[in-house]
Design an enzyme around this catalytic site. Sequence first.
Site, PDB file in Angstrom:
ATOM      1  N   GLU A  45      24.291  55.043-100.550  1.00 42.23           N
ATOM      2  CA  GLU A  45      23.590  54.975-101.828  1.00 42.23           C
ATOM      3  C   GLU A  45      22.104  55.287-101.671  1.00 42.23           C
ATOM      4  OE1 GLU A  45      24.781  54.841-104.763  1.00 42.23           O
ATOM      5  OE2 GLU A  45      26.859  54.487-104.169  1.00 42.23           O
ATOM      6  N   THR A  51      19.014  62.939-103.828  1.00 43.08           N
ATOM      7  CA  THR A  51      19.590  63.889-102.873  1.00 43.08           C
ATOM      8  C   THR A  51      20.984  64.294-103.328  1.00 43.08           C
ATOM      9  OG1 THR A  51      18.367  62.857-101.051  1.00 43.08           O
ATOM     10  CG2 THR A  51      20.241  64.244-100.445  1.00 43.08           C
ATOM     11  N   CYS A 198      30.637  66.294-116.417  1.00 39.55           N
ATOM     12  CA  CYS A 198      29.575  66.139-117.423  1.00 39.55           C
ATOM     13  C   CYS A 198      28.225  66.371-116.745  1.00 39.55           C
ATOM     14  CB  CYS A 198      29.648  64.752-118.051  1.00 39.55           C
ATOM     15  SG  CYS A 198      28.773  64.623-119.632  1.00 39.55           S
TER      16      CYS A 198
END
Length: 370
Positions: A45, A51, A198
């Site tokens: 995470e 990134t 999306c």
Amino acid sequence: MPHTQTPTPPASLNFSHILQQWYARHARTLPWRGTSDAYHIWLSEVILQQTRVEQGRAYYERFTHLFPTIEALATASEQEVLTAWQGLGYYSRARNLHKTARLIAQSGHFPNDFTTLRTLPGIGDYTAAAIASLAYNLPHAVVDGNVYRVLSRIYGIDTPIDTNDGRRVFKDLAHQLLDTQHSATHNQALMDFGATVCTPRAPHCHECPFHTHCAVIADGRDAEDLPKKAHRQNVTQRHFAYVFIYYNNSLLLHQRGAGDIWHGLFEPLLFETAQPLAATQVFKQTCDTLQLSPEEGTFQQIAEQMRHQLTHRLILTDAFRLHLTHTAPLLPKGYTWVNTDKLHEYPLPRLITRILEQHNRKKNDNQKIT
């Protein structure tokens, strides 16, 4: 001014069920998937903040090879961590990663609740929710750029995401939609969906399982108009002139201090000015700084007005090479000679490695021509 009302999800739309059905067919294969190890989840995470997954994968594999446990990361030096991080940018992430690893190693265990996770350096609401849900399946919804984008489009939310009102609306809605029994799967599915379907630009609406439920499609709007932001950050320009000074196969470097970009990284001699300097000015300032006579080396320009974009800064850089042929100069305070064979042991800003790569390519091309 009244608060914006959080949309109430329609009972006919079982958001999480549709999302998890899509995920069962389209989940990405990623090296940090399929584990409940809090250290590996946290590491992934942090790497993936700012990134892309394609770039982050290689860094994740490098870090887990170099630092397979949180204890290994905690006992590493800051220079080792920054060197492993080199090229990812946003180096405060690496320093906070290192600092937090040491705190966790001292405590003897990885925190397993949102509140404690949230107190650690570099761990905000999003990262704490990700660790709590993915490692421990606790009922915390993640809210990141992917989530803002998906929910704003499906529910037609115009409230800007960079306002307190907007953050509250999206956080409330994300928690309403969360499948609390399967938090890990729900959160991973939502992040994958935002990253692959999306998308920020040219979303794949024809592949979307929410196609018949999406407010953007129903209203005939352009999906790329959402999510909204209220403020636009100004980009400031900075003018750098770097001088790569070589003597006996060594390069003169110093470590950047706190209070500015690239804290803790190494760089050559730098002159920062309000406007670009001419090559003759750079050469004179270099000679003055090192107390050199102009005859003691060969000086050439190796990069001109190279653009390097940071989040809110544009750095325009001229770079020069000074090869000293006689005696070593007086070293400015904080500078040291680094053998070029040992450069890989020193964390360098990506701008510096770009200049070196460009210069080496030109040298190789010239050698081929001759």
